[in-house]
Write an enzyme that holds these catalytic residues in place. Sequence first.
Site, PDB file in Angstrom:
ATOM      1  N   HIS A   1      60.897  34.394  19.086  1.00 16.09           N
ATOM      2  CA  HIS A   1      60.189  33.949  20.296  1.00 16.09           C
ATOM      3  C   HIS A   1      60.672  32.567  20.757  1.00 16.09           C
ATOM      4  O   HIS A   1      60.423  32.182  21.889  1.00 16.09           O
ATOM      5  CB  HIS A   1      58.661  34.044  20.142  1.00 16.09           C
ATOM      6  CG  HIS A   1      57.973  32.935  19.412  1.00 16.09           C
ATOM      7  ND1 HIS A   1      57.597  33.030  18.087  1.00 16.09           N
ATOM      8  CD2 HIS A   1      57.560  31.719  19.814  1.00 16.09           C
ATOM      9  CE1 HIS A   1      56.982  31.920  17.718  1.00 16.09           C
ATOM     10  NE2 HIS A   1      56.946  31.100  18.749  1.00 16.09           N
TER      11      HIS A   1
ATOM     12  N   SER B   1      56.842  26.499  15.199  1.00 13.60           N
ATOM     13  CA  SER B   1      57.518  27.786  15.161  1.00 13.60           C
ATOM     14  C   SER B   1      58.981  27.580  14.839  1.00 13.60           C
ATOM     15  O   SER B   1      59.628  26.719  15.419  1.00 13.60           O
ATOM     16  CB  SER B   1      57.385  28.493  16.503  1.00 13.60           C
ATOM     17  OG  SER B   1      56.173  29.173  16.531  1.00 13.60           O
TER      18      SER B   1
ATOM     19  N   ASP C   1      60.005  37.884  13.166  1.00 12.83           N
ATOM     20  CA  ASP C   1      60.189  36.895  14.239  1.00 12.83           C
ATOM     21  C   ASP C   1      61.305  35.889  13.916  1.00 12.83           C
ATOM     22  O   ASP C   1      61.038  34.725  13.637  1.00 12.83           O
ATOM     23  CB  ASP C   1      58.853  36.173  14.472  1.00 12.83           C
ATOM     24  CG  ASP C   1      58.798  35.471  15.821  1.00 12.83           C
ATOM     25  OD1 ASP C   1      59.865  35.302  16.441  1.00 12.83           O
ATOM     26  OD2 ASP C   1      57.689  35.088  16.235  1.00 12.83           O
TER      27      ASP C   1
HETATM   28  N1  ARG Z   1      51.329  32.753  18.842  1.00 14.47           N
HETATM   29  C1  ARG Z   1      52.657  32.262  18.624  1.00 14.47           C
HETATM   30  C2  ARG Z   1      52.857  30.888  19.288  1.00 14.47           C
HETATM   31  O1  ARG Z   1      51.927  30.278  19.723  1.00 14.47           O
HETATM   32  C3  ARG Z   1      53.703  33.240  19.045  1.00 14.47           C
HETATM   33  C4  ARG Z   1      53.796  33.549  20.512  1.00 14.47           C
HETATM   34  C5  ARG Z   1      54.890  34.497  20.908  1.00 14.47           C
HETATM   35  N2  ARG Z   1      54.558  35.899  20.691  1.00 14.47           N
HETATM   36  C6  ARG Z   1      53.827  36.696  21.548  1.00 14.47           C
HETATM   37  N3  ARG Z   1      53.564  37.908  21.208  1.00 14.47           N
HETATM   38  N4  ARG Z   1      53.383  36.256  22.728  1.00 14.47           N
HETATM   39  O2  ARG Z   1      53.822  30.531  19.884  1.00 14.47           O
HETATM   40  N1  ASP Z   2      53.449  30.117  17.557  1.00 18.48           N
HETATM   41  C1  ASP Z   2      53.403  28.667  17.588  1.00 18.48           C
HETATM   42  C2  ASP Z   2      54.728  28.071  18.073  1.00 18.48           C
HETATM   43  O1  ASP Z   2      55.416  28.677  18.857  1.00 18.48           O
HETATM   44  C3  ASP Z   2      53.018  28.118  16.254  1.00 18.48           C
HETATM   45  C4  ASP Z   2      51.544  27.897  16.128  1.00 18.48           C
HETATM   46  O2  ASP Z   2      50.893  27.568  17.139  1.00 18.48           O
HETATM   47  O3  ASP Z   2      51.061  27.997  15.002  1.00 18.48           O
HETATM   48  O4  ASP Z   2      55.062  26.936  17.788  1.00 18.48           O
END
Ligand code: ARG
Ligand code: ASP
Length: 689
Positions: A84, A624, A221
């Site tokens: 991502h 991330s 990921d």
């Molecule tokens: N929750 C994670 C973060 O805040 C991953 C986001 C990307 N993935 C998704 N399915 N939208 O970045």
């Molecule tokens: N998914 C988040 C990021 O892209 C990580 C988090 O918020 O824990 O940095």
Amino acid sequence: MKKTFLFVLVLLTALQPLKADEGMWLPLLISNRIGDMQAKGFRLTAEDVYSVNKASLKDAVVLFGGGCTGEVVSRDGLLFTNHHCGYGQIQQHSSVEHDYLKDGFWAMNKDEELPNPGLTVSFLQRMEEVTEQVLKGYQPSMSETQRDSVVRVNSAAITKSINDPEKGIRSSVEGLYYANQYFLFVYKIYSDVRLVGAPPSSIGKFGGDTDNWMWPRHTGDFAIFRIYANKDNEPAEYSKDNVPYKPKRYFTISRKGVKEGDFTFVYGCPGSTKEYVTSDEVRYIGNVSDPEKIALRTQRLDIQKKYMSQDQAVRIQYSSKNASVSNAWKKWQGEAKGLARRKTVDSKIAFEQDFRNWSKNNQYNGLLDQLSSLYEQRNPYFRASEYYNETVSTIELLTFANRIYTALEAGNPISEIAERFYKDYYQPIDEETFVAMMQAFDKQMSSEFKPSYFTEKLSKYGSIEAWRNDLYAHSLFTDKNKVLKLTKEELSKLDADPAYEMYKAFNQWYRKDIQPPISRISRDIYLAYRKYMKAQMEFQPDKAFYPDANLTLRVAYGKVAGYSPSDAVYYSPVSTLKGIIEKDDPNIFDYNIPQTLRDIYAEGGHDDQPVCFLATNHTSGGNSGSPVINADGELIGINFDRVWEGTMSDLAFDPDFCRNISLDIRYLLFVVDKIGHAKWLLDEMSFAD
Ligand code: ARG
Ligand code: ASP
């Protein structure tokens, strides 16, 4: 009695290893924490973590782009981060013929790696405290404005003497602990970073937004890049003559695997946290901001989903927009719920009561009242700005009209902007969003927080629906052909276009009536926090304070651990390929795995293939892609998410619920080998076992 007490003590100590470890620590000061880290199992020294005299783990960690982390894993500059985090690059290289998002991408040799202009990775060369230099010339009798200018001039002098754009050296002075201390960060920035490998989204984004922020998780990921340098190993813009970067330090990979209780250490760049704010701020976020934004986004997501489920083309058009709306929406739900569950407002109030008693006779007397009254002044404006952002600003036609207008005004070409917009624009979604969002704006904002333009239009049309009908019937921006023919000479005509006119009226109102008071009051709030931060440190002299996150490099350590999300449920911390197969469903987009993976599983013997694991490291957005490291400093995973029940860790850390989610490095190796058939990459990595 004594016996019971001892028993409880022993029990508590025994349970201790499962408790989470709050804190994101500055690597420079890690010697203050190293004793605790070692007591919890870490076998390296402070110098191994951070040193400017010899290669240390910090030399293998980068800020990836502008908001993720990455880690170097070979002597040839190979780099891991999240799928991502590399999504934009993977998408940019994709076309109908080569859909790397859908099918994945694997370079089979260095010549096949793909350049990404604009993408950089930043190595932290060193950090040091510079409070004295930054405040040189400051007198306590000075006003805050004078203090600011002292800080600005001194910081600029420091960074100017260091910055060297030709060599990729950039530095910044950051005020940590609400600018009670200043630190210098010096980065070396490499700008030739090539895409080497990425799994198909059905692996790299497996579970999609359904599983996002959730456990059990089975997302692969990761994405693989390589850093290039010039012949002297120095930063250089992309050139085919560049050579793989030779790092000072890279991670060795451990294949031993993880089990509950193992020491974990996340080394990365968390973006933003607010651990030291008052009950007023927490109350506003948990009771007002989060719930209201969630409600607005629920409506938008429902509208999008309705049309996406009816039409495959619309699903593709809105998948990325939908994902970004949904990401924060889900995070806020966990945050608000977590703050309520942990009664953070109440515990802050209790703390503040003690603080008030303590500060009655010192210079901090009245500080909390001052902050309270500032919040009271700020909140109505702040709430209006949040509504502005979550309602009017989400109407695609309006923001598009502005983009075209601005481009024409500047004499820039508009065709690319227009092509990109219409490719992913579905008017029925936008129209329905218009009605839902403007009705919410009308209902929720009191008349003093509505622009007169809004009130006048609404009384002219009688209803939001009638306004919508007229706007979409008469705006030129709904017609691609007309937009493509626009020239600069027609700008004055656009002033009367209903979409542009509405954008402009709201924007001017926002800039004139809403933003200025927010900036003014926020500045006062920040200054009050500088005092309050200092005061908290004096009030709790034995507490170890870590600075709020600001995208600078941090150390978070903890343990592999599961958690109990609700009564009678316990989540164990390791997920496996078996779970992917359990979720697999060709009819559900988020759970439709590649046929190859089904075939591999059918061969047998892969049930226990690890995929993801949970740990107690204190992380945030920006972490991330961070390396997850074991007690011996070896790479065991890549951090990519948190569980939603614990996302309030940005404001208050709940050891029972706050868990970070990492990809098990062995799943990366499995996918590179069995799906990517990119054995040459595995040959390049070095393994501890
Ligand atoms: N929750 C994670 C973060 O805040 C991953 C986001 C990307 N993935 C998704 N399915 N939208 O970045
Ligand atoms: N998914 C988040 C990021 O892209 C990580 C988090 O918020 O824990 O940095």
